[in-house]
Design a protein around this motif. Structure first.
Motif, PDB file in Angstrom:
ATOM      1  N   GLN A  70     -31.258   2.371 -20.392  1.00  0.00           N
ATOM      2  CA  GLN A  70     -29.819   2.129 -20.369  1.00  0.00           C
ATOM      3  C   GLN A  70     -29.062   3.414 -20.047  1.00  0.00           C
ATOM      4  O   GLN A  70     -28.092   3.403 -19.272  1.00  0.00           O
ATOM      5  N   ALA A  71     -29.512   4.540 -20.614  1.00  0.00           N
ATOM      6  CA  ALA A  71     -28.859   5.821 -20.349  1.00  0.00           C
ATOM      7  C   ALA A  71     -29.048   6.243 -18.898  1.00  0.00           C
ATOM      8  O   ALA A  71     -28.112   6.748 -18.256  1.00  0.00           O
ATOM      9  N   LEU A  72     -30.257   6.049 -18.357  1.00  0.00           N
ATOM     10  CA  LEU A  72     -30.503   6.409 -16.956  1.00  0.00           C
ATOM     11  C   LEU A  72     -29.627   5.581 -16.019  1.00  0.00           C
ATOM     12  O   LEU A  72     -29.076   6.103 -15.045  1.00  0.00           O
TER      13      LEU A  72
ATOM     14  N   GLU B  36     -21.630   2.365 -10.230  1.00  0.00           N
ATOM     15  CA  GLU B  36     -21.073   1.064 -10.608  1.00  0.00           C
ATOM     16  C   GLU B  36     -21.156   0.781 -12.101  1.00  0.00           C
ATOM     17  O   GLU B  36     -20.688  -0.248 -12.573  1.00  0.00           O
ATOM     18  N   SER B  37     -21.765   1.695 -12.874  1.00  0.00           N
ATOM     19  CA  SER B  37     -21.909   1.468 -14.311  1.00  0.00           C
ATOM     20  C   SER B  37     -20.566   1.664 -15.011  1.00  0.00           C
ATOM     21  O   SER B  37     -19.881   2.671 -14.800  1.00  0.00           O
ATOM     22  N   PRO B  38     -20.166   0.709 -15.882  1.00  0.00           N
ATOM     23  CA  PRO B  38     -18.850   0.818 -16.528  1.00  0.00           C
ATOM     24  C   PRO B  38     -18.808   1.860 -17.642  1.00  0.00           C
ATOM     25  O   PRO B  38     -17.742   2.431 -17.908  1.00  0.00           O
ATOM     26  N   ASP B  39     -19.918   2.105 -18.310  1.00  0.00           N
ATOM     27  CA  ASP B  39     -19.921   3.008 -19.462  1.00  0.00           C
ATOM     28  C   ASP B  39     -20.978   4.089 -19.278  1.00  0.00           C
ATOM     29  O   ASP B  39     -22.163   3.788 -19.081  1.00  0.00           O
TER      30      ASP B  39
ATOM     31  N   GLN C  14     -35.051  -7.445 -13.156  1.00  0.00           N
ATOM     32  CA  GLN C  14     -34.844  -7.692 -14.577  1.00  0.00           C
ATOM     33  C   GLN C  14     -34.605  -6.400 -15.346  1.00  0.00           C
ATOM     34  O   GLN C  14     -33.712  -6.321 -16.189  1.00  0.00           O
ATOM     35  N   ILE C  15     -35.399  -5.373 -15.040  1.00  0.00           N
ATOM     36  CA  ILE C  15     -35.276  -4.112 -15.787  1.00  0.00           C
ATOM     37  C   ILE C  15     -33.962  -3.411 -15.467  1.00  0.00           C
ATOM     38  O   ILE C  15     -33.304  -2.850 -16.354  1.00  0.00           O
ATOM     39  N   LEU C  16     -33.543  -3.438 -14.200  1.00  0.00           N
ATOM     40  CA  LEU C  16     -32.363  -2.676 -13.819  1.00  0.00           C
ATOM     41  C   LEU C  16     -31.057  -3.443 -13.993  1.00  0.00           C
ATOM     42  O   LEU C  16     -29.985  -2.848 -13.939  1.00  0.00           O
TER      43      LEU C  16
END
Length: 317
Positions: free
Chosen positions: A240-242, A248-251, A229-231
């Motif tokens: 969110q920044a970490l 795979e993070s889009p932004d 849930q957290i990740l």
């Protein structure tokens, strides 16, 4: 099994006291793996050392199996048999002049355990070094990085602990070996019922090994809950920044500046000087920008349910 209750640890500085751990509630249940994540300097290692009894808390307490940790000699020695540390640098953890046998036998000798050779052989075998007798007379420089980390793990297992505290357990290893060590920790949990607190800055590692995750910033847990849930749906802007640095993070979210000085913790939300919600105007649009600067947030409990210390989530709830 292991719990921190309102734990605080301060260190004397030049005219000010550094609040390395500043009100932490954290629990590790039987057979559970909890990941403690955050960037360098957030207080993770100090918290781990305090849970091990290597640092005395300024306030609050550490509890093991329902009882408060005592720092008296005999009680502390008994506690350290139950709660063992695994460090990130196996070459630095092992004495280069000691054989593998001597390194693993050190703990059992200190605690006066019988059948030393059998204990050492079983610990090495559980750590994946088989046949164990083949490694007895070898020295650390004769082993690979993964083998050295297995020796460190065997040294902890030799005391038959109930809880492992692993501080960046794969940070110094090659990528090809990391998966093997993580699989070993999971196997030990399944076979022996071990609990573990894994200290890391790597959220990918947390995803692969942990049941729950606690995100730490400037001495305090700012978000915690089940790892999936957290990740997958982080609520705190720091989490969110970490997560945004994962491939795979889009932004990508780039935080400005370094973590604040622990001798000068900001008023209000301790993350507000670096918060992307404030910088982008989203906090002002939600009407919480003044609160972010001035109103302190409640300390999170040690409950397993998802929790976030952020003014925006308080408004949404």
């Amino acid at each position: 099994m292991l719990e921190a209750n309102n734990l605080a640890v301060e260190f004397a500085g030049r005219g000010r006291r550094a609040r390395a751990v500043d009100g932490v509630n954290l629990s590790v249940g039987a057979g559970e793996i909890v990941a403690l994540v955050g960037e360098s300097g957030c207080g993770k290692t100090t918290l781990a050392r305090t849970l091990l009894g290597l640092e005395r808390p300024t306030s609050g307490e550490v509890r093991y199996d329902g009882s408060a940790l005592s720092h008296r000699g005999r009680a502390l020695k008994a506690y350290r048999r139950q709660v063992q540390l695994i460090l990130q640098d196996p070459m630095g953890s092992l004495n280069p002049r000691q054989t593998v046998y001597e390194a693993v036998a050190e703990g059992p000798r200190i605690h006066g355990l019988p059948d030393e050779e059998q204990v050492v052989a079983e610990a090495l075998s559980r750590a994946g070094l088989r046949p164990p007798e083949r490694f007895f007379l070898r020295y650390p420089h004769e082993l690979s990085g993964g083998q050295r980390q297995r020796v460190v793990i065997a040294g902890a297992l030799a005391l038959n602990p109930k809880v492992l505290i692993a501080d960046e357990p794969v940070a110094s290893l090659d990528a090809s070996v990391r998966g093997e060590i993580l699989a070993l920790l999971l196997r030990l949990r399944n076979e022996l019922g071990l609990s573990a607190l894994v200290v890391t800055h790597d959220l990918g590692l947390a995803w692969n090994i942990a049941d729950r995750v606690a995100v730490m910033y400037l001495g305090r847990i700012v978000e915690s809950g089940p790892v999936e849930q957290i990740l997958t749906a982080p609520q705190h802007p720091y989490t969110q920044a970490l997560l945004s640095v994962l491939p795979e993070s889009p932004d990508r979210i780039v935080l400005t500046g370094e973590p604040p000085d622990p001798t000068r913790i900001p008023t209000g939300c301790r993350f507000h000087p670096r918060c992307q919600l404030l910088a982008s105007g989203k906090a002002a649009a939600a009407g919480i920008d003044t609160a972010c600067h001035s109103e302190p947030l409640p300390i999170l409990s040690s409950a397993a349910d998802p929790q976030t210390a952020c003014h925006l989530t308080l408004v949404d709830s």
